[in-house]
Scaffold this motif. Sequence first.
Motif, PDB file in Angstrom:
ATOM      1  N   ARG A   6     -15.925 -14.379  26.746  1.00  0.00           N
ATOM      2  CA  ARG A   6     -14.835 -14.152  25.782  1.00  0.00           C
ATOM      3  C   ARG A   6     -13.756 -15.205  26.005  1.00  0.00           C
ATOM      4  NH1 ARG A   6     -14.188  -8.967  23.745  1.00  0.00           N
ATOM      5  NH2 ARG A   6     -12.730 -10.054  22.384  1.00  0.00           N
ATOM      6  N   SER A  52      -6.368 -17.642  33.575  1.00  0.00           N
ATOM      7  CA  SER A  52      -6.749 -16.477  34.371  1.00  0.00           C
ATOM      8  C   SER A  52      -8.135 -16.054  33.907  1.00  0.00           C
ATOM      9  CB  SER A  52      -5.774 -15.328  34.141  1.00  0.00           C
ATOM     10  OG  SER A  52      -4.468 -15.751  34.393  1.00  0.00           O
ATOM     11  N   ALA A  54     -11.184 -12.716  33.784  1.00  0.00           N
ATOM     12  CA  ALA A  54     -11.440 -11.278  33.895  1.00  0.00           C
ATOM     13  C   ALA A  54     -12.942 -11.040  33.803  1.00  0.00           C
ATOM     14  CB  ALA A  54     -10.720 -10.528  32.786  1.00  0.00           C
ATOM     15  N   ASN A  56     -15.472  -7.885  32.852  1.00  0.00           N
ATOM     16  CA  ASN A  56     -15.528  -6.539  32.263  1.00  0.00           C
ATOM     17  C   ASN A  56     -14.126  -5.939  32.097  1.00  0.00           C
ATOM     18  OD1 ASN A  56     -18.322  -6.760  32.185  1.00  0.00           O
ATOM     19  ND2 ASN A  56     -18.533  -5.891  34.245  1.00  0.00           N
ATOM     20  N   ALA A  57     -13.231  -6.766  31.547  1.00  0.00           N
ATOM     21  CA  ALA A  57     -11.871  -6.333  31.213  1.00  0.00           C
ATOM     22  C   ALA A  57     -11.065  -5.872  32.429  1.00  0.00           C
ATOM     23  CB  ALA A  57     -11.869  -5.262  30.131  1.00  0.00           C
ATOM     24  N   GLU A  58     -11.317  -6.525  33.587  1.00  0.00           N
ATOM     25  CA  GLU A  58     -10.453  -6.368  34.762  1.00  0.00           C
ATOM     26  C   GLU A  58     -10.157  -7.774  35.278  1.00  0.00           C
ATOM     27  OE1 GLU A  58      -9.120  -3.697  35.890  1.00  0.00           O
ATOM     28  OE2 GLU A  58     -10.392  -2.043  35.199  1.00  0.00           O
ATOM     29  N   TYR A  59      -8.892  -8.029  35.627  1.00  0.00           N
ATOM     30  CA  TYR A  59      -8.565  -9.328  36.198  1.00  0.00           C
ATOM     31  C   TYR A  59      -9.439  -9.590  37.411  1.00  0.00           C
ATOM     32  CZ  TYR A  59      -4.413 -10.375  33.411  1.00  0.00           C
ATOM     33  OH  TYR A  59      -3.560 -10.697  32.391  1.00  0.00           O
ATOM     34  N   ARG A  61     -11.129 -13.024  40.185  1.00  0.00           N
ATOM     35  CA  ARG A  61     -10.953 -14.374  40.733  1.00  0.00           C
ATOM     36  C   ARG A  61     -12.181 -15.216  40.389  1.00  0.00           C
ATOM     37  NH1 ARG A  61      -5.651 -14.849  41.731  1.00  0.00           N
ATOM     38  NH2 ARG A  61      -4.889 -12.870  42.553  1.00  0.00           N
ATOM     39  N   GLU A  71     -19.235  -9.072  30.910  1.00  0.00           N
ATOM     40  CA  GLU A  71     -18.362  -9.815  29.997  1.00  0.00           C
ATOM     41  C   GLU A  71     -17.356 -10.598  30.840  1.00  0.00           C
ATOM     42  OE1 GLU A  71     -16.756  -8.179  26.180  1.00  0.00           O
ATOM     43  OE2 GLU A  71     -14.855  -8.190  27.274  1.00  0.00           O
ATOM     44  N   ALA A  73     -14.186 -13.180  30.781  1.00  0.00           N
ATOM     45  CA  ALA A  73     -13.150 -13.664  29.867  1.00  0.00           C
ATOM     46  C   ALA A  73     -12.313 -14.746  30.529  1.00  0.00           C
ATOM     47  CB  ALA A  73     -12.251 -12.507  29.435  1.00  0.00           C
ATOM     48  N   LEU A  75      -8.657 -16.717  30.081  1.00  0.00           N
ATOM     49  CA  LEU A  75      -7.389 -16.413  29.428  1.00  0.00           C
ATOM     50  C   LEU A  75      -6.378 -17.526  29.660  1.00  0.00           C
ATOM     51  CD1 LEU A  75      -7.202 -12.808  30.961  1.00  0.00           C
ATOM     52  CD2 LEU A  75      -8.284 -13.433  28.796  1.00  0.00           C
TER      53      LEU A  75
END
Lengths: 81, 158
Positions: A6, A52, A54, A56-59, A61, A71, A73, A75
């Motif tokens: 993403r 940054s 992520a 699976n929709a968690e921040y 590293r 997933e 991402a 950012l």
Amino acid sequence: MRVTVRLFARLRDLAGSGELMREVEAPATVRTVWQSLAAEIPALVEYEGTMSVAVNAEYARMAAAVHDGDEVAFLPPVSGG
Amino acid sequence: MPLAAVTREPLDLQALTRDLVQGTPGDGAVAAFTGLVRHRNQGRTVHFLEYEAYEPLAAKALERIINEARETWPAIRMGMHHRIGRLEIGDASIIIVAASPHRADAFAACRYAIERVKQIVPIWKREHFEGGEIWLEGAPADPDDEQAKLIAHKIACV
């Protein structure tokens, strides 16, 4: 294995899409997913120091492990409010 | 709507305030912050803004900020809604409400929350201005950056 990538805001514009399906070799990390993406779309590289990530929709590293179906991402610096 | 939410609908400060203070006779203060779309930015004349979010993570980041605020000001309760999509000049992009027994905590928590939103919530503004459009980019988002957290605390507690 397969991951969903993403991308948001200017990263999405640079890639021409906000959601990409990519095959990556296991074992993979966020970094290896990024490296293959950046090789494919060199314009993304300018964000390497400021973005940054992520999983699976968690921040997460860059060193975080990535598994089949995850997933991932990327950012750019945020500008909400 | 939940207390922390990202939505495409117009924001309703009265409804959020009502949801927050219902059945809490211990509250003596409610502080609220509303962020509006401004017609000038960095010398440019703004026509409208488009907000984009990584929605599931943005909602979690708002919740995280509420939890952080409650660590510092345990007596407060907080609600926070961020709008996304196309917003016109004068539209509210974010509302933050903090309720507390006393006003100092409510004001400080509100101020802390908006600073943290700008640091760590994955939402982006695309500014459509006279002569072009541009993605605005602020800080690299790192929720574990203690230095950024400290800055938000200092701003909140001046």
